[in-house]
Structures are given as C-alpha cells and as structure tokens.
Design an enzyme around this catalytic site. Structure first.
Site, PDB file in Angstrom:
ATOM      1  CB  ALA A 116      -0.911   0.006   1.228  1.00  0.00           C
ATOM      2  CE  LYS A 117       5.482   5.030  -0.530  1.00  0.00           C
ATOM      3  NZ  LYS A 117       6.729   4.324  -0.198  1.00  0.00           N
ATOM      4  N   GLY A 118       0.511   5.890   0.399  1.00  0.00           N
ATOM      5  CA  GLY A 118      -0.376   7.047   0.475  1.00  0.00           C
ATOM      6  C   GLY A 118       0.382   8.320   0.195  1.00  0.00           C
TER       7      GLY A 118
END
Ligand code: NAD
Length: 427
Positions: A116-118
């Site tokens: 995941a990444k944000g």
C-alpha cells in the site's frame, strides 16, 4: 489515465509515468511464472484506491483543500503496508506505482504484508507546524475507513517523519476510542516506535551494497560512493558507507550538488543540513554541475531521492560499477536495459531499500506484543533477513539468467500469486 503534474521532473518525455514503469516490470516477469501467470492481471490492478479531500483552516483563517490518496495494491499476503508521502508532485499514478512496489518488496523479503502507499499533494515546506498537523490529522481521519493495525499500516516516506506518524497514531486512536500504536510504524520511541527504525532503510542500503560488493569483488573499504538525495535514506546510507571505509565523493539534494574527490565529511554534511536545511553552501565540498554529477567515476552510485531519476541519457553517462537503489523506482525500464548492456549491476529498490519496511515489521510485532527489543537485536535480525533475501534473489538471477530486479519480482510475484490462487476467488 490522466494525471496532472506540478513538478518539472515529470515533464521529461524520456521519463515514463511511474505506474507505466511498474506495469512494464510486471510484464517482464510473466515468462518466469509458469501456470501462475494466469493470475498476473491481479498485479496490474490495485485492489483498492481511495482519493480524499483534505480541507483545513490555514493560519490566516482561509480554508484550503488538498488532495490525498491511499492505494492498497494487493492484500493477498496480509494487511497493506507502505509509506505516506507529502510532496508537491504526488499524483495518483505515482502512489499506485509506489503501492505496487511495496507489494513486491514485502513479498520478496517474505514479510507478512500486502502493498500500500499514500500521499498528499503538498509542499510541506510551505506550511507552519500547526498547519501540517491539521493536514496530517484530517488526512488520517479521511483514510481511517481503510487503515488499521490489521488492515493497512502507514509509515514515513518523503516529506513525512516520526512526528507525522505520532499525529497519525493519535488521530486514529482518538477516532477508534483507544490507543492503537500498531496503526503506523516509524513512530517516536516513546509512542511504541522501534529502536533502529529511523536508520533502517539507510542501513539496509549499505547491507545490500556490501552483499553485491562481496559477489562482484568491489570492496566497500576504499570504494568511491556518489549519492543522490541526502534525507533519511541517503543521509544515513552515506554515514554508514563512510563508517565502513568508503569515500563519499559527491552528494546531491533538492537544492545543491557538491563533490569532494578526497571524500566528504558526512557527519559534518549532516550537521550542515540539520542547521541550514540543505547542502547549499556546505564548506567541505565544491559545487558541481548536474551533468558532471551523473558522470563521476565511482564504484557505487546510490539514487536516494525520487523515482525516474536514472533516465536512458543518464544511464549512458554513468561511470559506476554498481547502482544501489535507495529510492523507490529511480531507474526507468529503458535505463535498466542500458545499464545491463553496459555491465553495470543494479540492486533494485525492492531489495536495496527494504530495510525500512523490515524494521517497520519489527516495530509492528513489538507493538502487538508490547515487548521491545534491543537495538543490537534489531540490527542483527535486519541483517539476517536482508542477507537471506539477497542470497535467494541473487541465486534466482543466476539460475534464470535475469537481472536482480526481475529475479526479485519473480520470487515476489510467485509468493503473491500463489497466495491468490490458494485463497481462490470469492464468490
Ligand atoms: P527525505 O524527504 O528524507 O529525503 C529526500 C532527499 O531527496 C532530500 O535530501 C531532498 O532534498 C532530495 N531531493 C528531492 N528532490 C530531489 C531532486 N529532484 N534531485 C535531487 N535530490 C532531491 O525522503 P527519504 O525518506 O529519504 O526517501 C527518499 C527515497 O527513498 C524515496 O524514493 C522513498 O520512497 C524511498 N524510501 C524511503 C524509505 C524510508 O524509510 N524513509 C524506505 C524505503 C524507500
């Protein structure tokens, strides 16, 4: 997909969009997956994309809106894991690619996570501390519907740090009604952070370089090292290279490019950045041009800034033996091919910078058990996981006659897609 860019670094047509690079890297793995290639499309589609509006009241009383993202690329092997970036050039395309690289990295290292990444598209330098706190808290609250200690665990990335993680942990905890320290990693030690986490990525970069050097007969002691990016990753890697006898002959950050053939005093450069904000005017080296920087003769070149930096043109000019990717996605696929043809070894991001997420994993485990390990224990376990992963990936590269990057992707994709197959499709 349309994205818009606010950074000049993306206007260079020789630099593909990061997600296009990721897709190309996945396509290169397909011939090595046998029957599992049946599931490959899984990796070309993020499982879940959340785009959020982040409104805050600015210090002058006006209301401003920013755009934030959290992308969960794949959750087949466990909860999502990956950093949060605050940078003016953050786009959905970039966050998608970064989340995909996290899926591959976590699987390649054998960590029980998906990817995941944000990010939030802001320049953190343009805000007061109070404004940054409000942005962080509102962003955290907005993505609160998808994160959690057993769902998706953010961490620091470019433009965020342990203070950001403290605010994220507090906001999430307030919203759920109890202290949930395992919701983020890279926290301050006092809030359940782990010893060794802050320097883990740079330490891992060094370990990856050392392992490559052992196999290529390029000893670290006496080696010349050039590093792009002098933040959390590049700064610590520089320090540890130097502690092990290497000569850091050139550095670049967003403001300055400097060189000293006799070797830069890294602790002095770190102190200069801590007090002046950048490498500009550092007295222990001379300014050099951007072009010269990319053509300095060295044994190790470490891109540790942003993606898309090693373009085909720069790949033709590099005069190094080994590229160790501290940054995520610094080398475009076309540049990768040029480096291969020039016999320059590339230790890819998904292996070279995995030290950060590995110690994030240790932090998360320590938070769950509320039992904290010593720094020596953490560094020893980090070294053992990194060396084991390096060895397996290296052997796969030799057996299949592929690059280290493709070998890492083969091992990772096999693990992710085997999990996908064993879990089966619902309904
Ligand atoms: P950081 O914000 O601490 O440092 C970034 C550095 O890059 C700064 O020195 C900045 O001045 C420099 N920089 C920015 N734009 C530049 C440009 N155009 N040219 C030259 N230098 C430039 O960020 P970081 O945490 O060190 O992350 C750097 C890279 O490493 C990113 O690709 C990130 O995704 C990756 N990474 C970070 C971690 C981590 O634990 N922090 C883990 C894995 C990978």
């Amino acid at each position: 997909m349309t994205t818009h860019h606010s950074s000049l670094s993306y206007l260079d047509p020789s630099r593909p969009e990061p997600w296009a690079s990721f897709i190309e890297q996945i396509d290169r793995v397909a011939p090595h997956l046998g029957p599992l290639s049946h599931w490959l499309e899984t990796l070309k589609r993020p499982k879940r994309i959340l785009i959020v509006d982040v409104p805050i009241v600015r210090d002058d009383g006006s209301i401003a809106h920013y755009e934030g993202y959290r992308v969960q690329h794949n959750l087949s092997r466990g909860p999502g894991k990956g950093g949060v970036r605050f940078h003016p050039a953050v786009t959905l395309n970039e966050v998608m690619a970064l989340s995909g690289w996290m899926t591959v990295k976590n699987a390649a290292l054998g960590l029980p996570y998906g990817g995941a990444k944000g990010g939030v598209r802001i320049d953190p330098r343009g805000f007061s501390r109070a404004e940054l706190e409000r942005i962080t808290r509102r962003y955290t609250s907005e993505i609160g519907i998808v994160i959690g200690p057993d769902r998706d665990i953010p961490a620091p990335d470019v433009g965020t740090n342990e203070q950001t993680m403290a605010w994220m942990m507090d906001t999430y905890s307030v919203n759920v009604g109890h202290t949930a320290s395992g919701v983020v990693t890279g926290k301050p030690i006092a809030l359940g952070g782990s010893l060794g986490r802050q320097e883990a990525t740079g330490r891992g970069v060094y370990l990856a370089a050392r392992e490559a050097g052992l196999r290529m007969d390029v000893p670290i002691a006496g080696a010349r090292v050039v590093i792009q990016g002098f933040g959390n990753v590049g700064g610590i890697a520089a320090r540890i290279f130097r502690e092990n006898g290497a000569r850091v002959i050139a550095l670049q950050d967003a403001e300055a490019t400097i060189a000293n053939p006799a070797g830069i005093d890294v602790p002095a450069a770190l102190a200069h950045v801590a007090s002046h904000g950048s490498l500009s005017d550092f007295p222990g080296a001379e300014p050099v041009s951007e072009d010269d920087f990319w053509q300095l003769e060295c044994e190790y070149f470490v891109p540790a800034a942003l993606e898309g930096q090693v373009t085909p043109a720069r790949a033709y000019g590099l005069r190094t033996k080994i590229v160790v990717e501290g940054a995520n996605g610094p080398t475009t696929p076309a540049a990768d091919d040029i480096l291969r043809d020039r016999y320059i070894l590339v230790i890819p991001d998904v292996l070279a910078n995995a030290g950060g997420v590995t110690v994030s994993y240790f932090e998360w485990v320590q938070d769950f058990s509320s039992f904290f390990w010593s720094e020596d224990e953490i560094n020893a376990r980090l070294e053992s996981i990194m060396v084991k992963a390096f060895d397996a990936i290296w052997r796969t590269a030799q057996e299949r006659r592929v690059s280290i990057r493709t070998a890492a992707f083969v091992i990772a994709c096999q693990r992710v897609l085997a999990a996908r197959e064993q879990r089966g499709l619902y309904p």
